[in-house]
Design a protein around this motif. Structure first.
Motif, short mmCIF file in Angstrom:
data_model
loop_
_atom_site.label_atom_id
_atom_site.label_comp_id
_atom_site.label_asym_id
_atom_site.label_seq_id
_atom_site.Cartn_x
_atom_site.Cartn_y
_atom_site.Cartn_z
N GLY A 153 -0.64 7.11 -4.90
CA GLY A 153 0.91 6.87 -4.41
C GLY A 153 1.01 5.71 -3.43
O GLY A 153 0.01 5.39 -2.96
N PHE A 154 2.26 5.23 -3.20
CA PHE A 154 2.35 4.17 -2.11
C PHE A 154 3.32 4.77 -1.04
O PHE A 154 4.58 5.08 -1.65
CB PHE A 154 2.98 3.16 -2.81
N MET A 155 3.09 4.73 0.32
CA MET A 155 3.89 5.29 1.22
C MET A 155 4.31 3.90 2.07
O MET A 155 3.64 3.08 2.50
CB MET A 155 2.82 6.03 2.20
N ALA A 183 7.63 8.10 -9.49
CA ALA A 183 7.73 9.23 -8.53
C ALA A 183 6.50 9.07 -7.65
O ALA A 183 6.57 9.93 -6.63
CB ALA A 183 7.53 10.22 -9.69
N LEU A 184 5.34 7.99 -7.68
CA LEU A 184 4.25 8.22 -6.95
C LEU A 184 4.64 7.37 -5.53
O LEU A 184 4.24 7.22 -4.69
CB LEU A 184 3.08 7.45 -7.50
N GLU A 185 5.79 6.59 -5.54
CA GLU A 185 6.44 6.04 -4.42
C GLU A 185 7.21 6.79 -3.51
O GLU A 185 8.06 7.28 -4.01
CB GLU A 185 7.11 4.44 -4.96
N THR A 186 7.10 6.51 -2.44
CA THR A 186 7.71 7.26 -1.14
C THR A 186 8.20 6.12 -0.45
O THR A 186 7.25 5.42 0.49
CB THR A 186 7.35 8.28 -0.54
N MET A 187 9.28 5.41 -0.18
CA MET A 187 9.73 4.27 0.53
C MET A 187 10.92 4.73 1.52
O MET A 187 11.86 5.08 0.88
CB MET A 187 10.23 3.09 -0.25
N LEU A 196 5.54 9.36 11.43
CA LEU A 196 6.26 9.36 9.87
C LEU A 196 5.19 9.52 9.01
O LEU A 196 5.46 10.15 7.84
CB LEU A 196 6.94 8.00 10.09
N GLY A 197 3.94 9.10 9.09
CA GLY A 197 2.95 9.10 8.13
C GLY A 197 2.70 10.72 7.84
O GLY A 197 2.35 11.09 6.76
N ALA A 198 2.55 11.25 8.78
CA ALA A 198 2.17 12.87 8.82
C ALA A 198 3.40 13.60 7.89
O ALA A 198 3.30 14.19 6.85
CB ALA A 198 2.01 13.52 10.10
N LEU A 201 3.36 12.37 4.12
CA LEU A 201 2.32 12.86 3.31
C LEU A 201 2.89 14.51 2.76
O LEU A 201 2.92 14.57 1.57
CB LEU A 201 1.25 13.24 4.21
N GLY A 202 3.39 15.23 3.61
CA GLY A 202 4.10 16.45 2.99
C GLY A 202 5.30 16.33 2.10
O GLY A 202 5.14 16.96 1.15
N ARG A 203 6.01 15.19 2.11
CA ARG A 203 7.16 14.87 1.31
C ARG A 203 6.41 14.49 -0.05
O ARG A 203 6.88 14.71 -1.08
CB ARG A 203 7.83 13.77 1.99
N MET A 204 5.51 13.67 -0.01
CA MET A 204 4.86 13.15 -1.26
C MET A 204 4.18 14.38 -1.99
O MET A 204 4.13 14.27 -3.32
CB MET A 204 3.80 11.95 -0.82
N LEU A 205 3.60 15.10 -1.19
CA LEU A 205 2.69 16.14 -1.97
C LEU A 205 3.65 17.13 -2.56
O LEU A 205 3.29 17.80 -3.64
CB LEU A 205 1.65 16.93 -1.17
N ALA A 206 4.92 17.30 -2.06
CA ALA A 206 5.80 18.32 -2.41
C ALA A 206 6.30 17.69 -3.73
O ALA A 206 6.70 18.73 -4.94
CB ALA A 206 7.00 18.53 -1.39
N VAL A 207 6.54 16.36 -4.10
CA VAL A 207 7.08 15.78 -5.31
C VAL A 207 5.91 15.68 -6.22
O VAL A 207 6.15 16.08 -7.54
CB VAL A 207 7.66 14.57 -5.16
N THR A 208 4.51 15.27 -5.77
CA THR A 208 3.74 15.03 -6.85
C THR A 208 2.33 15.53 -6.25
O THR A 208 1.53 14.85 -5.55
CB THR A 208 3.50 13.10 -6.91
N PRO A 209 2.16 16.83 -6.35
CA PRO A 209 1.07 17.55 -5.78
C PRO A 209 -0.39 17.15 -6.38
O PRO A 209 -1.38 17.29 -5.81
CB PRO A 209 1.38 19.04 -6.22
N ASP A 210 -0.25 16.31 -7.60
CA ASP A 210 -1.69 15.86 -8.10
C ASP A 210 -2.03 14.43 -7.71
O ASP A 210 -2.97 13.96 -8.32
CB ASP A 210 -1.22 15.90 -9.70
N LEU A 211 -1.33 13.97 -6.62
CA LEU A 211 -1.77 12.79 -6.11
C LEU A 211 -3.26 12.76 -5.74
O LEU A 211 -3.91 13.91 -5.10
CB LEU A 211 -1.15 12.50 -4.79
N ASP A 212 -4.11 11.65 -6.07
CA ASP A 212 -5.38 11.72 -5.68
C ASP A 212 -5.77 10.59 -4.56
O ASP A 212 -7.10 10.38 -4.04
CB ASP A 212 -6.43 11.75 -6.96
N ALA A 213 -4.68 9.98 -4.38
CA ALA A 213 -4.90 8.77 -3.51
C ALA A 213 -3.54 8.30 -3.15
O ALA A 213 -2.50 8.25 -3.61
CB ALA A 213 -5.83 7.41 -3.88
N ILE A 214 -3.38 7.85 -1.90
CA ILE A 214 -2.22 6.99 -1.22
C ILE A 214 -2.56 5.86 -0.44
O ILE A 214 -3.40 5.67 0.41
CB ILE A 214 -1.56 8.10 -0.12
#
Length: 302
Positions: A153-155, A183-187, A196-198, A201-214
């Motif tokens: 993902g990209f934050m 879908a891996l990007e949150t901008m 904001l980072g915290a 992270l929750g927002r990204m995992l809710a959309v793509t729970p299979d993330l293995d890196a950010i």
């Protein structure tokens, strides 16, 4: 003048409390010893280091630095430039390469030497000192791919031109590896902070729970993401690798320590100010584009 006359003048200055009128001097010479420096933030450690480099490069020549905080706003940059140009500065240091049409017009009309910082221009007539934001984003993403990560993902926050170039470098590496997925990007346009980072992270995992890196566009986002992982019991880097950007001082001492891109912030300020000083003095620089590079700091978080 003679030593005796100089001593008499100094005594008179001390007795009267005389202070030279720099405005009058500027009118007489059509130039002052002021250097205008515009940065997007005065609280961000990235730009405080840049300012320290500028100050060290210019202090020996007696230049005065007039600092403006644009707050990542084109309108604010225009307002500050309008005000500061009234001081008839000797030169200008700007953050980034892209500016509003109004700022471009003001700079062209002022006919002053200008050096851009923190990025590299391809235009030979534009003086710039920095490194490739695009290549840095590509390099970090390629590192994660080579480590076996696939759902990267990209934050992104703030969404200034430098963040957007890092994001494009990320996308290019993902496309080349056949891993690209919007879908891996949150901008978001919010200022980059630990909180904001915290949250992201929750927002990204809710959309793509299979993330293995950010890949976080700034270290403070990475710090917040790691803290949130610890609260949720998510192993870093076992379950989720987290990387940052800029190598802020705390990143080496986090637990786990943060894998990040180290940027030469102080040196950018120092070299940009040195280049501007040379141009003001009438020297012809050997090059208009100074690439200071960057370094990937592989640590425990990825």
């Amino acid at each position: 003048v003679s030593d005796a006359l100089r001593a008499r003048v100094a005594a008179a200055v001390a007795e009267l409390g005389y202070v030279p009128n720099r405005a009058a001097r500027s009118l007489a010479t059509a130039r002052s010893n002021v250097i205008v420096v515009l940065v997007p933030s005065l609280s961000n450690a990235v730009f405080t280091a840049v300012l320290a480099g500028i100050e060290d490069a210019l202090q020996a020549d007696g230049y005065q630095i007039l600092i403006g905080n644009t707050k990542y706003s084109d309108a604010e940059e225009e307002k500050l430039l309008n005000i500061y140009l009234q001081s008839q500065p000797a030169g200008i240091l700007l953050s980034g390469l892209t500016h509003s049409p109004k700022v471009t017009q003001l700079l062209a009309a002022a006919r002053l030497p200008v050096v851009s910082m923190m990025d590299l221009s391809t235009a030979p007539e534009q003086y710039a000192v920095g490194f490739s934001q695009y290549q840095a984003g590509y390099t970090m993403t390629r590192y994660l791919i080579d480590k076996g990560r696939r759902r990267i993902g990209f934050m992104g926050a703030q969404l200034d031109e430098r963040t957007l170039k890092r994001a494009e470098g990320y996308r290019q590496a993902m496309r080349e590896a056949g891993l690209a997925d919007p879908a891996l990007e949150t901008m978001v346009a919010d200022p980059s902070t630990i909180a904001l980072g915290a949250e992201l992270l929750g927002r990204m995992l809710a959309v793509t729970p299979d993330l293995d890196a950010i890949f976080c566009c700034n270290d403070d986002l990475a710090h917040g993401a790691i803290y949130q992982c610890q609260r949720r019991g998510i192993a870093v880097p076992g379950k989720l690798a987290i990387c940052g950007f800029n190598d802020l001082p705390a990143s080496a001492w986090m637990n786990p320590s943060v894998t990040t891109i180290a940027t030469p912030r102080y040196k950018v300020g120092y070299e940009a100010a040195s280049l501007l000083r040379a141009i003001i003095h009438g020297d012809t620089p050997a090059q208009s584009r100074i690439d200071l590079g960057f370094m990937l700091m592989a640590r425990e978080s990825a």
